[in-house]
Scaffold this active site. Sequence first.
Site, PDB file in Angstrom:
ATOM      1  N   ILE A 104      37.970 -30.915  -3.822  1.00  0.00           N
ATOM      2  CA  ILE A 104      39.174 -31.736  -3.698  1.00  0.00           C
ATOM      3  C   ILE A 104      39.661 -32.047  -5.105  1.00  0.00           C
ATOM      4  O   ILE A 104      38.871 -32.468  -5.967  1.00  0.00           O
ATOM      5  CB  ILE A 104      38.868 -33.021  -2.903  1.00  0.00           C
TER       6      ILE A 104
ATOM      7  N   HIS B 134      44.940 -22.828   4.631  1.00  0.00           N
ATOM      8  CA  HIS B 134      43.999 -23.548   5.495  1.00  0.00           C
ATOM      9  C   HIS B 134      43.833 -22.805   6.826  1.00  0.00           C
ATOM     10  O   HIS B 134      44.826 -22.416   7.448  1.00  0.00           O
ATOM     11  CB  HIS B 134      44.517 -24.973   5.735  1.00  0.00           C
TER      12      HIS B 134
HETATM   13  C1  GRF Z   1      39.810 -18.921   4.229  1.00  0.00           C
HETATM   14  O1  GRF Z   1      39.602 -18.868   5.606  1.00  0.00           O
HETATM   15  C2  GRF Z   1      40.743 -20.054   3.859  1.00  0.00           C
HETATM   16  O2  GRF Z   1      41.652 -20.388   4.865  1.00  0.00           O
HETATM   17  C3  GRF Z   1      39.795 -21.210   3.650  1.00  0.00           C
HETATM   18  O3  GRF Z   1      38.647 -20.635   3.078  1.00  0.00           O
HETATM   19  C4  GRF Z   1      38.540 -19.271   3.490  1.00  0.00           C
HETATM   20  C5  GRF Z   1      38.350 -18.460   2.240  1.00  0.00           C
HETATM   21  O4  GRF Z   1      37.941 -17.145   2.504  1.00  0.00           O
HETATM   22  N1  GRF Z   1      40.422 -22.243   2.860  1.00  0.00           N
HETATM   23  P1  GRF Z   1      37.866 -16.093   1.327  1.00  0.00           P
HETATM   24  O5  GRF Z   1      36.974 -16.665   0.221  1.00  0.00           O
HETATM   25  O6  GRF Z   1      39.264 -15.864   0.814  1.00  0.00           O
HETATM   26  O7  GRF Z   1      37.280 -14.861   1.930  1.00  0.00           O
END
Ligand code: GRF
Length: 214
Positions: free
Chosen positions: A94, A111
């Site tokens: 955060i 997200h």
């Molecule tokens: C994704 O699902 C994103 O929405 C979330 O964390 C995940 C990251 O995946 N915030 P990656 O590291 O890009 O494979």
Amino acid sequence: MKKFKIAVFVSGNGSNLQALIDVSKNLDCPYEIELVFSNNPNVYALKRASQNNIPTLTLDHKNFKNRQEFDLSLSNNLKKIDFDLIVLAGFMRILGREFIKTYENKIINLHPSLLPKYPGLNTHEKVLENKDKFHGATVHLVDEGLDTGKIIGFSKFKVEDNDNYDSLLAKTHEIEHKLLPQICSLIASKKIVLHKENILINGKSDQKSKEIIF
Ligand code: GRF
């Protein structure tokens, strides 16, 4: 012509970083990745950056006394780098109020839910628990709340009866890998203008839907 520069913040595998990198290789892509930052020195996302000759910055959050010190060090490091937008792509820290104020209207987050449903963690589990009909991913402007900033765009899919955690994770990733580069491209080409009160889409405030749907 100078390309729009993005700094991508990551904390894990970086499959979304990879999607951004892949699209950035197209000659007509309006953005380029100037920096990949991670709060964890051991993540695969950093390897993806190095393999593609993208400069990286790592500040291990465990080496800082508190969030303020981490954020301050990060801000000081970022001052030396020229970029237009920060993209949080699986960044699991955060960021504090001061940091967000410094980069107001310049930080977006990906997200894995259809916000405002399910801010925070464990979104796929919540979709299954609640037997939701749809699931998806959202890109939003980052404000001081947890996944509360103004929605820029989202992408959704139907949840099937036989879906489980793994299938929802895979389906969410699949749509994220299209959604995030598309939104970055639209911002880079000024088709989306970010402002916390009013996101402009093609020069107009999209009062009706308030977001772009992919
Ligand atoms: C994704 O699902 C994103 O929405 C979330 O964390 C995940 C990251 O995946 N915030 P990656 O590291 O890009 O494979």
